[in-house]
Design an enzyme around this catalytic site. Structure first.
Site, PDB file in Angstrom:
ATOM      1  N   TRP A   4     -38.438 -82.737  -9.531  1.00  0.00           N
ATOM      2  CA  TRP A   4     -38.661 -83.809  -8.544  1.00  0.00           C
ATOM      3  C   TRP A   4     -37.820 -85.047  -8.799  1.00  0.00           C
ATOM      4  CZ3 TRP A   4     -39.818 -81.237  -4.739  1.00  0.00           C
ATOM      5  CH2 TRP A   4     -40.752 -80.218  -4.781  1.00  0.00           C
ATOM      6  N   ASP A  18     -42.920 -91.964  -8.689  1.00  0.00           N
ATOM      7  CA  ASP A  18     -43.475 -90.878  -7.885  1.00  0.00           C
ATOM      8  C   ASP A  18     -44.734 -90.428  -8.630  1.00  0.00           C
ATOM      9  OD1 ASP A  18     -44.176 -88.478  -6.737  1.00  0.00           O
ATOM     10  OD2 ASP A  18     -42.214 -87.523  -6.977  1.00  0.00           O
ATOM     11  N   LYS A  47     -52.623 -83.524  -3.120  1.00  0.00           N
ATOM     12  CA  LYS A  47     -53.148 -83.116  -4.433  1.00  0.00           C
ATOM     13  C   LYS A  47     -54.482 -83.819  -4.676  1.00  0.00           C
ATOM     14  CE  LYS A  47     -48.327 -82.734  -5.168  1.00  0.00           C
ATOM     15  NZ  LYS A  47     -48.061 -81.339  -5.360  1.00  0.00           N
TER      16      LYS A  47
HETATM   17  N1  PMP Z   1     -42.976 -85.168  -6.182  1.00  0.00           N
HETATM   18  C1  PMP Z   1     -43.904 -84.502  -6.900  1.00  0.00           C
HETATM   19  C2  PMP Z   1     -44.305 -85.041  -8.241  1.00  0.00           C
HETATM   20  C3  PMP Z   1     -44.472 -83.341  -6.373  1.00  0.00           C
HETATM   21  O1  PMP Z   1     -45.388 -82.677  -7.068  1.00  0.00           O
HETATM   22  C4  PMP Z   1     -44.070 -82.878  -5.104  1.00  0.00           C
HETATM   23  C5  PMP Z   1     -44.669 -81.656  -4.437  1.00  0.00           C
HETATM   24  N2  PMP Z   1     -45.317 -80.782  -5.164  1.00  0.00           N
HETATM   25  C6  PMP Z   1     -43.090 -83.588  -4.407  1.00  0.00           C
HETATM   26  C7  PMP Z   1     -42.577 -84.740  -4.973  1.00  0.00           C
HETATM   27  C8  PMP Z   1     -42.637 -83.166  -3.046  1.00  0.00           C
HETATM   28  O2  PMP Z   1     -43.655 -83.424  -2.158  1.00  0.00           O
HETATM   29  P1  PMP Z   1     -43.575 -83.149  -0.576  1.00  0.00           P
HETATM   30  O3  PMP Z   1     -43.545 -81.665  -0.433  1.00  0.00           O
HETATM   31  O4  PMP Z   1     -44.819 -83.787  -0.086  1.00  0.00           O
HETATM   32  O5  PMP Z   1     -42.346 -83.787  -0.073  1.00  0.00           O
END
Ligand code: PMP
Length: 360
Positions: free
Chosen positions: A102, A172, A196
């Site tokens: 991420w 994030d 989550k």
């Molecule tokens: N950042 C983190 C820490 C995540 O766990 C996730 C998704 N599991 C994301 C970003 C991406 O999220 P989204 O699919 O809502 O864009």
């Protein structure tokens, strides 16, 4: 209905009392004669729901008044774009700690608009740890400093956040928001996808310090400008009304559980059930460095792809679902968010013990 134990990383398990409350209010909210889904976002009754959601979140996280709370769409991924577009205000430069999938996405997005300086990375060991930082490598002229506080796929989290001085720290927090108390003052901006610990997919929370908004790059589309959403209190366009209502119910539920300190205590105990077993197991191994272990996402493996997939399939038959690791890393992962009851983790460990005995 028999409810399963859902270990999915997200969309993830939600508190059963919240689902029941939402079910009871689904056809009619209060005595309005309609569902929340059918309400105008500009109506008085919906505004009350929205206000309760914002107040609920502010109360749980003790959000200071110089921070705005936004309920946006586009997931955490859109924040990967919005953060650089809005915060590359002076030198178009940020520092970042690279801790997995991420932060890679965040880095790729930011590099379209400026320079990303990686001050540390744990790529050398498959992102299995949170790297130590050397503050002499931090850029004093960076517009911001970016981290992912809990790495959902790799199962690591910051035991301590870096001290970035006057450079705003951006996090994030998608997979750990509301799992522990937090000093919001340490951050310039926090964002999190809802799916989550907050509610259904489709809502993204952003908590931003006032002074950081209003300096977006001139190319920034209107919908991606934090200031626009701040000015219109997340209602520049139609917000994800039902998702915000569900988030409101989740905030109420967390408060009823005793708030974030109580949540943290429960979460630590739950995680310890699984980690204690992993540390003593002859078959299963945790993959994250001990001092950086997440209490939300726990990856583990047996060392054999065949055994891993046999384990995942057999667990499913026991009502222990979604234990496969992220497709990029394989193995197993148990996501044990706020709504996962302690019995779910105990059931998982009991099953792992049985599987281990049968595969000696
Ligand atoms: N950042 C983190 C820490 C995540 O766990 C996730 C998704 N599991 C994301 C970003 C991406 O999220 P989204 O699919 O809502 O864009």
């Amino acid at each position: 209905m028999t409810r399963v134990y859902n270990f999915s990383a997200g969309p993830a398990i939600l508190p059963e009392p919240v689902l029941k409350k939402a079910a009871s209010e689904l056809p009619e909210y209060g005595s309005t004669g309609m569902s929340v889904m059918e309400m105008s976002h500009r109506s008085k009754v919906y505004q009350e729901i929205f206000d309760r959601a914002e107040t609920g979140l502010r109360g749980l996280l003790n959000i200071p008044s110089n921070y705005h709370v936004l309920f946006l769409q586009g997931g955490a991924h859109l924040q990967f774009d919005m953060v650089p577009l809005n915060l590359f205000a002076k030198n178009k430069k940020c520092d970042m700690i690279h801790t997995g999938t991420w932060t890679k996405r965040a880095k790729d997005a930011a590099e379209k608009f400026g320079t990303v300086n990686l001050v540390a990375s744990s790529e050398d060991k498959n992102f299995s740890y949170i790297p130590k930082t050397d503050p002499s490598k931090f850029s004093a002229d960076a517009d911001y400093f970016y981290i992912c506080s809990n790495n959902t796929i790799e199962g690591t989290r910051y035991a301590e956040f870096p001290d970035t001085g006057n450079v705003p720290l951006i996090a994030d927090m998608s997979s750990e928001i509301l799992s522990t108390p937090l000093d919001v003052n340490r951050f310039g901006l926090i964002f999190a996808g809802a799916q989550k610990n907050v509610g259904p997919a489709g809502v993204t929370i952003a908590i931003i310090r006032d002074e950081l908004a209003g300096h977006a790059l001139s190319v920034t589309p209107t919908m991606l400008d934090y200031r626009v959403h701040i000015k219109e209190r997340s209602m520049y366009n139609t917000p994800p009304t039902y998702g915000i209502y569900m988030a409101m119910l989740v905030f109420d539920w967390i408060k009823e559980q005793g708030g974030l300190a109580a949540m943290e205590e429960k979460n630590k105990k739950k995680a310890a059930i699984l980690y204690n077993f992993l540390d003593s197991s002859s078959l299963f191994k945790g993959t994250a460095a001990r001092e950086d272990r997440s209490i939300m996402n726990i990856p583990f493996l047996t060392g054999s792809d065949e055994l891993d997939s046999e384990f995942i399939k057999s667990a499913e038959k026991q009502g222990l679902l979604n234990l496969a690791g992220h497709r990029s890393v394989g193995g197993m992962r148990a996501s044990i968010y706020n709504a996962m009851p302690s019995e779910g983790v105990s059931r998982l460990v009991d099953f792992m013990k049985k599987f281990e005995t049968e595969h000696k």
